[in-house]
Design an enzyme around this catalytic site. Structure first.
Site, PDB file in Angstrom:
ATOM      1  N   VAL A 296       0.907  -1.111   0.053  1.00  0.00           N
ATOM      2  CA  VAL A 296      -0.054  -0.028  -0.071  1.00  0.00           C
ATOM      3  C   VAL A 296       0.884   1.248   0.151  1.00  0.00           C
ATOM      4  O   VAL A 296       2.014   1.242   0.920  1.00  0.00           O
ATOM      5  CB  VAL A 296      -0.952  -0.069   1.290  1.00  0.00           C
ATOM      6  CG1 VAL A 296      -1.777   1.408   1.128  1.00  0.00           C
ATOM      7  CG2 VAL A 296      -1.702  -1.246   1.150  1.00  0.00           C
TER       8      VAL A 296
ATOM      9  N   LYS B 148      -3.354   0.408  -3.557  1.00  0.00           N
ATOM     10  CA  LYS B 148      -2.999  -0.907  -3.055  1.00  0.00           C
ATOM     11  C   LYS B 148      -2.433  -1.601  -4.434  1.00  0.00           C
ATOM     12  O   LYS B 148      -3.333  -1.842  -5.114  1.00  0.00           O
ATOM     13  CB  LYS B 148      -4.142  -1.565  -2.430  1.00  0.00           C
ATOM     14  CG  LYS B 148      -3.674  -3.036  -1.900  1.00  0.00           C
ATOM     15  CD  LYS B 148      -5.068  -3.719  -1.265  1.00  0.00           C
ATOM     16  CE  LYS B 148      -4.653  -4.931  -0.675  1.00  0.00           C
ATOM     17  NZ  LYS B 148      -5.806  -5.487   0.301  1.00  0.00           N
TER      18      LYS B 148
ATOM     19  N   ASP C 247     -11.455 -11.074   8.265  1.00  0.00           N
ATOM     20  CA  ASP C 247     -10.217 -10.786   8.779  1.00  0.00           C
ATOM     21  C   ASP C 247     -10.341  -9.432   9.380  1.00  0.00           C
ATOM     22  O   ASP C 247      -9.682  -8.365   9.211  1.00  0.00           O
ATOM     23  CB  ASP C 247      -9.346 -10.667   7.497  1.00  0.00           C
ATOM     24  CG  ASP C 247      -7.794 -10.615   7.775  1.00  0.00           C
ATOM     25  OD1 ASP C 247      -7.479 -11.139   8.980  1.00  0.00           O
ATOM     26  OD2 ASP C 247      -6.999 -10.090   7.203  1.00  0.00           O
TER      27      ASP C 247
END
Length: 431
Positions: A25, A40, A145
């Site tokens: 990133v 990204k 996540d």
């Protein structure tokens, strides 16, 4: 990637902000619109179908979601592998990247101190993330996540949930096998650790671990990936009772082992903002199953116990029988043993027993006397006779040599204790 290059003649890469397993990133500049962006860039060579599908999913998820606590996507591009032998392709043609709004200020992972954060700050952050997850779940998606590093914190205090690289649509086909574990080990839910089906409760569980870590300053399931993943299958998170307000009850419900008993993300948001409270069904004791009487023990156990008791009884009887036989043998041995001590046969020159009665009869004619030793109940011995006219009824008390020719009859005194003896017949002469 090297900072300073321009992607597609528009996005200039300036400074790397972070690096992950699949992407880097950068802080960039949109030269067309003149604004700061986050770019990204996915690693080259990740062109397998599974990786490409995940990249496309992240782009589409961010594009369709609109929420103040979600990172906004501006642009995206899927890289294309140049055909073999092609020489006129653009050098960035195989790059896949995602352009998003830039959130300057770091992540929640940078804000958590060893002593924890203020409960009011944790409540504000938790409410923002729970609201973002509620929007994600409403679109039939699961983040999978949720962790401090994926919660962005701006300098102005804004909270943004990011990194949807492994997000999954609930109705979509799996990209991995059922046994694969997807997510960060320290924040996996029990169903993720088992490789089971996941849903919105998975994100709620992970958020509960994040809030617990922010309050206490310690990670609940530290260690290596396998150790950390297995730990949650063996125990529930330890939630201190000293936490203020309704934090203990909220965190215990969010980290319940059973996904059904966890509150929804919308309920968590309402609880943290004070607009609602947890439903009774989410209480750890609200849906406990009724106790069931244990089944009777198998008959084999009772038979085994009965057999063991019988065996002990037989052994005890056998031991008593052996003891009785030994006692009987000892008693018979004592009965057969003589009650008087045995004496060793002696010759005419030895000393006979002293406790005897002696009678001596002498005659004028010398004769050959016969001397008889005392007898016992079991043994009789006879010694050789010297040529003497003495006829004793019992051996003399202490003769050292047999008398030869006594001139006068002698009558010895009788001791206090006399033993029975046999009398030998004289050879000749008058009494």
């Amino acid at each position: 990637m090297v900072p300073g290059i321009v992607l597609d003649n528009r996005y200039r890469l300036e400074e790397m902000l972070g690096r992950g397993a699949t992407a880097e990133v950068y802080r960039g500049l949109d030269e067309l619109l003149g604004r700061q962006v986050a770019v990204k860039v996915f690693h080259r060579g990740l062109s397998d179908p599974t990786t490409v599908a995940r990249q496309r999913t992240e782009m589409q998820v961010l594009a369709k979601l609109q929420h103040p606590n979600l990172v906004t996507v501006y642009d995206a591009k899927l890289g294309v592998e140049p055909p073999p032998g092609a020489t006129d392709t653009h050098p960035d043609a195989d790059l896949t990247y995602l352009v998003m709004e830039l959130v300057q200020g770091g992540t929640l992972a940078n804000r958590i101190t060893p002593t924890g954060m203020a409960p009011s700050d944790v409540a504000r952050i938790g409410a923002a993330v729970a609201g973002a997850l509620a929007a994600v779940h409403a679109h039939g998606l699961v983040h999978r996540d949720v962790k401090p590093a994926n919660i962005l914190m701006s300098t102005a205090g804004d909270v943004k949930l990011s990194d949807f690289g492994i997000a999954r649509e609930l109705a979509a086909e799996r990209l991995t096998a059922a046994v694969d574990v997807i997510g960060t080990a320290a924040y996996l839910s029990p169903e993720q650790a088992r490789g089971a089906e996941v849903g919105p409760p998975t994100d709620v569980y992970a958020l509960g671990l994040v809030l617990l870590e922010a309050l206490t300053g310690r990670r609940e399931f530290p260690g290596q990936a396998v150790e950390s993943a297995v730990a949650r299958l063996l125990r529930d998170p330890v939630v201190p009772d000293t936490l203020p307000g309704s934090w203990p009850a909220l965190l215990r419900s969010m980290t319940s082992t059973d996904p059904v008993r966890r509150p929804s993300a919308a309920q968590v948001e309402a609880t943290l903002t004070g607009r609602g409270q947890l439903p009774a069904a989410a209480s750890p004791t609200a849906t406990l199953p009724q106790p069931v009487a244990p089944p009777p023990p198998p008959p084999t156990k009772s038979n085994a116990g009965r057999t063991f008791a019988i065996t002990l009884l037989i052994l005890a009887i056998a031991a008593l029988a052996v003891i009785g036989v030994v006692a009987l043998i000892q008693r018979n041995s004592q009965t057969d043993t003589p009650t008087v001590p045995s004496t060793t046969p002696t010759s005419a020159t030895s000393t006979p027993p002293s406790q005897v009665t002696v009678t001596t009869t002498a005659t004028t004619a010398p004769t050959t006397p016969t001397t008889t030793t005392p007898t016992t109940p079991t043994t009789t011995s006879t010694s050789t006779t010297p040529t003497t006219p003495t006829t004793p009824t019992t051996p003399p008390t202490t003769p050292t040599t047999p008398p030869t020719t006594p001139t006068t009859p002698t009558t010895p005194t009788t001791p206090t204790t006399a033993a029975e003896q046999t009398t030998a017949a004289p050879g000749s002469g008058a009494p």
